[in-house]
Design an enzyme around this catalytic site. Structure first.
Site, PDB file in Angstrom:
ATOM      1  N   CYS A 108       3.300  -1.174  -4.377  1.00  0.00           N
ATOM      2  CA  CYS A 108       2.880  -1.405  -5.756  1.00  0.00           C
ATOM      3  C   CYS A 108       3.425  -0.293  -6.651  1.00  0.00           C
ATOM      4  O   CYS A 108       3.301   0.893  -6.299  1.00  0.00           O
ATOM      5  CB  CYS A 108       1.354  -1.435  -5.837  1.00  0.00           C
ATOM      6  SG  CYS A 108       0.726  -1.522  -7.534  1.00  0.00           S
ATOM      7  N   SER A 136      -6.670  -8.685  -3.784  1.00  0.00           N
ATOM      8  CA  SER A 136      -5.777  -9.346  -2.831  1.00  0.00           C
ATOM      9  C   SER A 136      -6.307 -10.705  -2.377  1.00  0.00           C
ATOM     10  O   SER A 136      -5.785 -11.299  -1.432  1.00  0.00           O
ATOM     11  CB  SER A 136      -5.528  -8.439  -1.616  1.00  0.00           C
ATOM     12  OG  SER A 136      -6.740  -7.961  -1.078  1.00  0.00           O
ATOM     13  N   HIS A 155       0.807  -1.217   0.000  1.00  0.00           N
ATOM     14  CA  HIS A 155       0.000   0.000   0.000  1.00  0.00           C
ATOM     15  C   HIS A 155       0.840   1.268   0.000  1.00  0.00           C
ATOM     16  O   HIS A 155       0.318   2.359  -0.251  1.00  0.00           O
ATOM     17  CB  HIS A 155      -0.909   0.019   1.233  1.00  0.00           C
ATOM     18  CG  HIS A 155      -1.675  -1.242   1.415  1.00  0.00           C
ATOM     19  ND1 HIS A 155      -1.261  -2.255   2.270  1.00  0.00           N
ATOM     20  CD2 HIS A 155      -2.813  -1.687   0.830  1.00  0.00           C
ATOM     21  CE1 HIS A 155      -2.119  -3.250   2.213  1.00  0.00           C
ATOM     22  NE2 HIS A 155      -3.061  -2.945   1.345  1.00  0.00           N
ATOM     23  N   GLU A 173      -2.992   3.243   1.995  1.00  0.00           N
ATOM     24  CA  GLU A 173      -2.478   3.905   0.793  1.00  0.00           C
ATOM     25  C   GLU A 173      -2.600   5.415   0.905  1.00  0.00           C
ATOM     26  O   GLU A 173      -1.697   6.160   0.503  1.00  0.00           O
ATOM     27  CB  GLU A 173      -3.227   3.408  -0.454  1.00  0.00           C
ATOM     28  CG  GLU A 173      -2.676   4.026  -1.730  1.00  0.00           C
ATOM     29  CD  GLU A 173      -3.449   3.627  -2.978  1.00  0.00           C
ATOM     30  OE1 GLU A 173      -3.455   4.435  -3.933  1.00  0.00           O
ATOM     31  OE2 GLU A 173      -4.023   2.521  -2.992  1.00  0.00           O
ATOM     32  N   ASN A 204     -10.526  -2.118  -2.611  1.00  0.00           N
ATOM     33  CA  ASN A 204     -11.004  -2.516  -3.941  1.00  0.00           C
ATOM     34  C   ASN A 204     -12.113  -3.560  -3.843  1.00  0.00           C
ATOM     35  O   ASN A 204     -13.012  -3.587  -4.680  1.00  0.00           O
ATOM     36  CB  ASN A 204      -9.834  -2.985  -4.817  1.00  0.00           C
ATOM     37  CG  ASN A 204      -9.338  -4.353  -4.472  1.00  0.00           C
ATOM     38  OD1 ASN A 204      -9.855  -5.355  -4.953  1.00  0.00           O
ATOM     39  ND2 ASN A 204      -8.332  -4.444  -3.620  1.00  0.00           N
ATOM     40  N   SER A 225     -10.289  -4.295   2.686  1.00  0.00           N
ATOM     41  CA  SER A 225      -9.798  -4.176   1.315  1.00  0.00           C
ATOM     42  C   SER A 225     -10.651  -3.171   0.563  1.00  0.00           C
ATOM     43  O   SER A 225     -11.821  -3.420   0.282  1.00  0.00           O
ATOM     44  CB  SER A 225      -9.842  -5.537   0.605  1.00  0.00           C
ATOM     45  OG  SER A 225      -9.677  -5.388  -0.786  1.00  0.00           O
TER      46      SER A 225
END
Length: 317
Positions: A101, A272, A79, A131, A230, A228
């Site tokens: 990432c 993930s 993140h 993030e 996403n 998470s």
């Protein structure tokens, strides 16, 4: 008594993205090279199945560097981290590997560029997400403002006279982010955005795959962790498309009352969540239904991110 029929429609792409693959591989290679324990600051990715698997191999997950022995290697999560974290590690003479990432790193570089040119930065994202914490930590306090909603975009009053730029968290809803950007560009016509959008290809692809199947499914199972981002967005996208959706970490958490009486169900997985958890859910459905399976593919993914130089020799060996 015969089991009722159930058509399972599986979204593709789903599950692991290149950034997650890379981050997990970094921890695995670090364990091979240095031996256990290898410390990891924050969950390497937001999935307990993955984290617990790495823990069994000798990874130790911590929240801050002061929990890491000075002579132990440490990995930073996918993140991203504030600049202060590697600076602290260097002051302590710690060996660290950054598993951020590359698409998050791209946002960090954009932030640095805007800061150098004196622009105040508006970050579209969710407060408290790792993030977002990492991205805001690329600049000094006061140089970035967080925008979470369209209402925030309508109300924000940036510092008077400063030029503006915006960046986004990589795991947001494509549609919601578009609405926020439309407000910002209307209110601040000279605001500078990214040359290429910040929402990552995997987030976009997984949301588009859900849109392609949602109206064909009575309900949608999203496999992923509650923390998470996403995965949560996949639930939201499905609901907006008219298919009730819920997030489940794995098969043992399925709500069979919620799943009763179905004739069709969609399945997807956050970036993930490993494919083994998808297979686990399908097997659980087979125990209750006579299933047929259809996979709908909306994009092909072939992205691969390079490993850090410090671990490439280990992979080759």
């Amino acid at each position: 008594m015969a089991k009722p029929d159930l058509n399972i429609v599986i979204a593709n792409p789903r599950g692991f993205c290149a950034g997650v693959d890379r981050a997990i591989k970094i921890v695995e290679l670090a364990l091979e090279r240095f031996g256990a324990p290898v410390y990891v600051r924050h969950e390497i990715v937001h999935n307990r199945y993955v984290v617990e698997g790495l823990e069994r191999r000798g990874a130790v997950f911590v929240e801050e560097l002061d929990e890491v022995p000075a002579d132990a290697p440490v990995v930073f999560s996918a993140h991203g981290v504030p600049k202060s974290v590697p600076e602290d590690a260097e002051q302590r003479n710690m060996f660290y590997v950054d598993a951020t990432c590359p698409l998050v790193s791209k946002v960090h570089r954009e932030v640095e560029r805007h800061d150098r040119t004196g622009r105040h930065i508006l970050l579209i994202g969710h407060s408290g997400h790792p993030e977002v914490v990492g991205t805001m930590g690329q600049v000094d306090d006061g140089k970035m403002t967080l925008i979470e909603t369209v209402a925030d975009a309508e109300a924000v009053e940036p510092p008077h006279g400063e030029q503006l730029a915006f960046v986004t968290q990589t795991t947001l809803s494509v549609d919601d982010t578009k609405d926020i950007i439309e407000v910002l560009t209307r209110r601040f016509p000279d605001i500078e955005g990214p040359k290429k959008e910040d929402i990552c290809y995997a987030t976009t692809n997984r949301q588009e795959a859900v849109k392609a199947i949602a109206d064909r499914c009575d309900k949608m199972i999203v496999i992923g962790a509650s923390n998470s981002s996403n995965s949560q967005r996949l639930v939201e996208v499905s609901k907006k498309c008219g298919s009730d959706a819920r997030l489940f970490p794995r098969a043992e958490a399925l709500d069979w009352d919620w799943l009763s009486g179905l004739t069709s169900v969609g399945i997807t997985a956050g970036a993930s969540a490993p494919e083994v958890l998808v297979e686990e859910v399908i097997d659980a459905l087979r125990a209750h239904y006579n299933v047929t399976i259809e996979e709908v593919t909306t994009a092909r993914e072939d992205v691969i991110f390079k490993l850090p130089a410090s671990l490439r020799e280990e992979e080759a060996a």
